[in-house]
Design an enzyme around this catalytic site. Structure first.
Site, mmCIF file in Angstrom:
data_model
loop_
_atom_site.group_PDB
_atom_site.id
_atom_site.type_symbol
_atom_site.label_atom_id
_atom_site.label_comp_id
_atom_site.label_asym_id
_atom_site.label_seq_id
_atom_site.Cartn_x
_atom_site.Cartn_y
_atom_site.Cartn_z
ATOM 1 N N TYR A 1 0.830 -1.198 0.000
ATOM 2 C CA TYR A 1 0.000 0.000 0.000
ATOM 3 C C TYR A 1 0.874 1.262 0.000
ATOM 4 O O TYR A 1 0.582 2.235 -0.692
ATOM 5 C CB TYR A 1 -0.955 0.022 1.189
ATOM 6 C CG TYR A 1 -2.042 -1.022 1.120
ATOM 7 C CD1 TYR A 1 -2.619 -1.391 -0.093
ATOM 8 C CD2 TYR A 1 -2.498 -1.647 2.263
ATOM 9 C CE1 TYR A 1 -3.621 -2.336 -0.153
ATOM 10 C CE2 TYR A 1 -3.506 -2.595 2.217
ATOM 11 C CZ TYR A 1 -4.061 -2.941 1.001
ATOM 12 O OH TYR A 1 -5.056 -3.877 0.937
ATOM 13 N N LYS B 1 -4.582 23.938 1.185
ATOM 14 C CA LYS B 1 -3.708 23.526 0.080
ATOM 15 C C LYS B 1 -2.496 24.442 -0.043
ATOM 16 O O LYS B 1 -1.368 23.974 -0.266
ATOM 17 C CB LYS B 1 -4.489 23.505 -1.230
ATOM 18 C CG LYS B 1 -5.464 22.353 -1.324
ATOM 19 C CD LYS B 1 -6.146 22.392 -2.680
ATOM 20 C CE LYS B 1 -6.915 21.133 -2.958
ATOM 21 N NZ LYS B 1 -7.369 21.068 -4.352
ATOM 22 N N ASP B 2 -2.713 25.744 0.098
ATOM 23 C CA ASP B 2 -1.611 26.691 -0.013
ATOM 24 C C ASP B 2 -0.586 26.501 1.098
ATOM 25 O O ASP B 2 0.623 26.563 0.863
ATOM 26 C CB ASP B 2 -2.136 28.135 0.003
ATOM 27 C CG ASP B 2 -2.900 28.504 -1.254
ATOM 28 O OD1 ASP B 2 -2.886 27.707 -2.224
ATOM 29 O OD2 ASP B 2 -3.521 29.584 -1.264
ATOM 30 N N GLU C 1 6.081 16.271 0.184
ATOM 31 C CA GLU C 1 5.356 16.245 -1.094
ATOM 32 C C GLU C 1 4.278 15.157 -1.075
ATOM 33 O O GLU C 1 3.163 15.368 -1.563
ATOM 34 C CB GLU C 1 6.326 16.025 -2.253
ATOM 35 C CG GLU C 1 5.715 16.219 -3.613
ATOM 36 C CD GLU C 1 5.252 17.640 -3.887
ATOM 37 O OE1 GLU C 1 4.078 17.793 -4.300
ATOM 38 O OE2 GLU C 1 6.030 18.584 -3.715
ATOM 39 N N GLU D 1 -4.199 17.257 -0.302
ATOM 40 C CA GLU D 1 -4.986 17.793 -1.413
ATOM 41 C C GLU D 1 -6.108 16.837 -1.799
ATOM 42 O O GLU D 1 -7.225 17.269 -2.092
ATOM 43 C CB GLU D 1 -4.096 18.072 -2.621
ATOM 44 C CG GLU D 1 -3.233 19.304 -2.442
ATOM 45 C CD GLU D 1 -2.374 19.618 -3.653
ATOM 46 O OE1 GLU D 1 -2.320 18.791 -4.591
ATOM 47 O OE2 GLU D 1 -1.765 20.694 -3.667
ATOM 48 N N GLU E 1 -16.490 22.545 -5.488
ATOM 49 C CA GLU E 1 -16.813 23.873 -4.985
ATOM 50 C C GLU E 1 -15.547 24.575 -4.510
ATOM 51 O O GLU E 1 -14.628 23.948 -3.994
ATOM 52 C CB GLU E 1 -17.780 23.766 -3.814
ATOM 53 C CG GLU E 1 -19.110 23.145 -4.159
ATOM 54 C CD GLU E 1 -19.954 22.902 -2.918
ATOM 55 O OE1 GLU E 1 -19.678 23.521 -1.875
ATOM 56 O OE2 GLU E 1 -20.872 22.076 -3.002
ATOM 57 N N PHE E 2 -15.519 25.903 -4.685
ATOM 58 C CA PHE E 2 -14.428 26.687 -4.109
ATOM 59 C C PHE E 2 -14.756 26.946 -2.645
ATOM 60 O O PHE E 2 -15.886 27.289 -2.293
ATOM 61 C CB PHE E 2 -14.259 28.029 -4.823
ATOM 62 C CG PHE E 2 -13.236 28.903 -4.155
ATOM 63 C CD1 PHE E 2 -11.895 28.697 -4.377
ATOM 64 C CD2 PHE E 2 -13.613 29.896 -3.260
ATOM 65 C CE1 PHE E 2 -10.935 29.472 -3.741
ATOM 66 C CE2 PHE E 2 -12.671 30.676 -2.621
ATOM 67 C CZ PHE E 2 -11.323 30.470 -2.860
ATOM 68 N N HIS E 3 -13.761 26.761 -1.830
ATOM 69 C CA HIS E 3 -13.930 27.058 -0.410
ATOM 70 C C HIS E 3 -12.636 27.693 0.082
ATOM 71 O O HIS E 3 -11.546 27.155 -0.144
ATOM 72 C CB HIS E 3 -14.236 25.784 0.386
ATOM 73 C CG HIS E 3 -14.791 26.055 1.736
ATOM 74 N ND1 HIS E 3 -14.018 26.480 2.785
ATOM 75 C CD2 HIS E 3 -16.056 25.976 2.204
ATOM 76 C CE1 HIS E 3 -14.765 26.648 3.850
ATOM 77 N NE2 HIS E 3 -16.013 26.347 3.525
#
Length: 165
Positions: free
Chosen positions: A53, A132-133, A106, A113, A123-125
């Site tokens: 895995y 994420k940034d 990474e 992500e 959807e944008f949230h």
């Protein structure tokens, strides 16, 4: 503006975007492989299955994440130069650890992500963007630190080699 996610969105296990990604990634897999993937949500029954895995996770990142491949290539170059210039074991270890740190971050960034995409879908949230940034920022800081460390350890040898030419 309310940035809270409805509870129903938090507990979704499939989103259209993730399903589409999985379909593209898994086109070549057989039904048997799909059944094994479903089993991955359970505890691995033996150590070899755990390694399998983990290997699938690294393989996924290598196939789908350009930055993972770039970090791997730069890391391989740094290690090759370390061996070529006969750096000490400590210096090689430090370079190896910084490369590993960047690759681990990474992988965590990729996993985070995927979880965010699973949660918010298409959807944008604003909180998803921040998450994420920040994860990408952590990778960037580690990559810059790794470059600085490799530069400090390798640059004197590179400059010395160039002076001899």
């Amino acid at each position: 503006m309310n940035n809270d996610l409805p509870l129903t969105r938090l507990f979704l296990f499939k989103s259209p975007s993730l399903s589409e990604q999985m379909t593209k990634t898994d086109e070549l897999e057989t039904e048997h492989s799909a059944a094994q993937r479903n089993d991955s949500f359970q505890i691995a029954t033996n150590l070899l299955l755990s390694f399998k895995y983990a290997g699938q996770g690294v393989s996924y990142a290598f196939r789908t994440q350009r930055n993972f491949r770039i970090h791997l290539l730069i890391g391989a170059i740094a290690l090759t130069l370390s061996v070529y210039f006969h750096l000490s074991a400590v210096a090689c270890s430090i370079i190896s650890l910084t490369i590993a740190l960047v690759l681990v971050l990474e992988l965590l960034n990729t996993a985070l992500e995927a979880v965010v995409d699973l949660t918010v879908g298409r959807e944008f949230h604003q909180l998803a963007k921040i998450t994420k940034d920040c994860a990408a920022g952590a990778v960037l800081i580690a990559a810059i630190a790794a470059l600085l460390i490799a530069g400090v350890l390798l640059l004197p040898h590179i400059l010395q080699r160039l002076a001899l030419i």
